[in-house]
Design a protein around this motif. Structure first.
Motif, mmCIF file in Angstrom:
data_model
loop_
_atom_site.group_PDB
_atom_site.id
_atom_site.type_symbol
_atom_site.label_atom_id
_atom_site.label_comp_id
_atom_site.label_asym_id
_atom_site.label_seq_id
_atom_site.Cartn_x
_atom_site.Cartn_y
_atom_site.Cartn_z
ATOM 1 N N MET A 1 0.854 -1.184 0.000
ATOM 2 C CA MET A 1 0.000 0.000 0.000
ATOM 3 C C MET A 1 0.890 1.233 0.000
ATOM 4 N N ASP A 2 0.459 2.306 -0.666
ATOM 5 C CA ASP A 2 1.254 3.529 -0.612
ATOM 6 C C ASP A 2 0.867 4.318 0.649
ATOM 7 N N ASP A 3 1.675 5.335 0.957
ATOM 8 C CA ASP A 3 1.492 6.084 2.205
ATOM 9 C C ASP A 3 0.114 6.722 2.334
ATOM 10 N N SER A 4 -0.428 7.217 1.226
ATOM 11 C CA SER A 4 -1.744 7.866 1.301
ATOM 12 C C SER A 4 -2.842 6.840 1.600
ATOM 13 N N GLU A 5 -2.723 5.636 1.045
ATOM 14 C CA GLU A 5 -3.707 4.580 1.336
ATOM 15 C C GLU A 5 -3.645 4.192 2.810
ATOM 16 N N ILE A 6 -2.438 4.079 3.337
ATOM 17 C CA ILE A 6 -2.265 3.709 4.742
ATOM 18 C C ILE A 6 -2.843 4.796 5.645
ATOM 19 N N ALA A 7 -2.534 6.049 5.332
ATOM 20 C CA ALA A 7 -3.035 7.171 6.144
ATOM 21 C C ALA A 7 -4.565 7.205 6.136
ATOM 22 N N ALA A 8 -5.168 6.971 4.977
ATOM 23 C CA ALA A 8 -6.633 6.961 4.874
ATOM 24 C C ALA A 8 -7.223 5.822 5.701
ATOM 25 N N LEU A 9 -6.591 4.653 5.640
ATOM 26 C CA LEU A 9 -7.073 3.497 6.391
ATOM 27 C C LEU A 9 -6.954 3.748 7.895
ATOM 28 N N VAL A 10 -5.842 4.353 8.317
ATOM 29 C CA VAL A 10 -5.654 4.675 9.740
ATOM 30 C C VAL A 10 -6.744 5.639 10.204
ATOM 31 N N SER A 11 -6.980 6.683 9.427
ATOM 32 C CA SER A 11 -8.003 7.674 9.794
ATOM 33 C C SER A 11 -9.385 7.038 9.888
ATOM 34 N N SER A 12 -9.725 6.216 8.924
ATOM 35 C CA SER A 12 -11.060 5.605 8.936
ATOM 36 C C SER A 12 -11.213 4.618 10.087
ATOM 37 N N GLY B 1 -4.689 -3.561 16.302
ATOM 38 C CA GLY B 1 -5.122 -4.933 16.066
ATOM 39 C C GLY B 1 -5.929 -5.061 14.788
ATOM 40 N N GLU B 2 -6.868 -4.159 14.614
ATOM 41 C CA GLU B 2 -7.697 -4.180 13.399
ATOM 42 C C GLU B 2 -6.888 -3.832 12.157
ATOM 43 N N LEU B 3 -6.033 -2.831 12.280
ATOM 44 C CA LEU B 3 -5.227 -2.421 11.129
ATOM 45 C C LEU B 3 -4.255 -3.520 10.701
ATOM 46 N N LYS B 4 -3.739 -4.251 11.671
ATOM 47 C CA LYS B 4 -2.818 -5.346 11.352
ATOM 48 C C LYS B 4 -3.527 -6.399 10.504
ATOM 49 N N LYS B 5 -4.778 -6.693 10.851
ATOM 50 C CA LYS B 5 -5.554 -7.666 10.065
ATOM 51 C C LYS B 5 -5.818 -7.152 8.656
ATOM 52 N N LYS B 6 -6.155 -5.875 8.564
ATOM 53 C CA LYS B 6 -6.531 -5.297 7.269
ATOM 54 C C LYS B 6 -5.353 -5.076 6.333
ATOM 55 N N THR B 7 -4.158 -4.945 6.893
ATOM 56 C CA THR B 7 -2.996 -4.633 6.058
ATOM 57 C C THR B 7 -1.992 -5.777 5.996
ATOM 58 N N ALA B 8 -2.344 -6.952 6.472
ATOM 59 C CA ALA B 8 -1.413 -8.072 6.574
ATOM 60 C C ALA B 8 -0.504 -8.209 5.357
ATOM 61 N N GLY B 9 0.778 -7.956 5.589
ATOM 62 C CA GLY B 9 1.772 -8.113 4.540
ATOM 63 C C GLY B 9 1.806 -7.010 3.498
ATOM 64 N N ARG B 10 0.906 -6.041 3.590
ATOM 65 C CA ARG B 10 0.834 -5.012 2.552
ATOM 66 C C ARG B 10 1.316 -3.646 3.025
ATOM 67 N N ALA B 11 1.684 -3.553 4.323
ATOM 68 C CA ALA B 11 2.141 -2.263 4.849
ATOM 69 C C ALA B 11 3.087 -2.505 6.020
ATOM 70 N N ASP B 12 4.007 -1.592 6.202
ATOM 71 C CA ASP B 12 4.974 -1.670 7.292
ATOM 72 C C ASP B 12 4.281 -1.369 8.622
ATOM 73 N N PRO B 13 4.276 -2.339 9.552
ATOM 74 C CA PRO B 13 3.629 -2.110 10.845
ATOM 75 C C PRO B 13 4.217 -0.923 11.603
ATOM 76 N N GLY B 14 5.511 -0.667 11.432
ATOM 77 C CA GLY B 14 6.138 0.476 12.093
ATOM 78 C C GLY B 14 5.551 1.793 11.630
ATOM 79 N N LEU B 15 5.313 1.909 10.337
ATOM 80 C CA LEU B 15 4.711 3.116 9.777
ATOM 81 C C LEU B 15 3.277 3.272 10.276
ATOM 82 N N ILE B 16 2.527 2.185 10.289
ATOM 83 C CA ILE B 16 1.140 2.219 10.765
ATOM 84 C C ILE B 16 1.109 2.676 12.223
ATOM 85 N N SER B 17 1.986 2.107 13.034
ATOM 86 C CA SER B 17 2.058 2.454 14.446
ATOM 87 C C SER B 17 2.358 3.940 14.629
#
Length: 149
Positions: A95-106, A124-140
């Protein structure tokens, strides 16, 4: 056998037939890590678990790449980059950064999260939704910034 593990096994065979020795070494190493986890836990790993293993393998190699680059060890850095490229072939599209940011906000809005106490549930929810498609450190980092700010 999960589809991802089957794809890995098939790729090992194809690479062996093509005599891609270095590629086979990397693939066998990853396959051995997966097998060892299955033996230790006495379970058959599903695709999500295999993705977690691949992500950890990538993270280790990226950390090594950073260290080798900082210490001007180009020979080792090239080897690590080669291994990263091979493992990335088995990862889903990132996922690109804008997709991740949108998912975090929602997700924060959906859970009504307002403070750092809610971070665990959101992650917990974001980890399920992004499994393998985004860096957990960035999401955190994004979740932490959103909940603190």
């Amino acid at each position: 056998m999960s589809p991802l593990k089957q794809h890995l096994a098939d790729t090992i065979i194809t690479s062996m037939k093509a005599r891609e020795i270095e590629r086979v070494k990397v693939l066998r190493n990853v396959h051995a890590v997966i097998k060892q986890i299955e033996i230790d836990r006495r379970i058959e790993l599903e695709d999500a678990d295999v993705l977690d293993v691949l992500q950890k393998q990538l993270k280790q190699r990226q950390e090594s790449l950073t260290i080798f680059t900082e210490n001007d060890r180009k020979d080792l850095a090239v080897k690590e980059q080669f291994e990263i490229n091979i493992i990335n072939e088995f990862m889903p599209k990132q996922m690109d950064d804008s997709e991740i940011a949108a998912l975090v906000s929602s997700e924060i809005a959906a859970q009504g999260a307002t403070s750092m106490r809610d971070m665990g549930a959101v992650m917990g929810e974001l980890k399920k939704k992004t499994a393998g498609r985004a860096d957990p450190g960035l999401i955190s980092k994004l979740v932490r910034d959103a909940l603190q700010g």
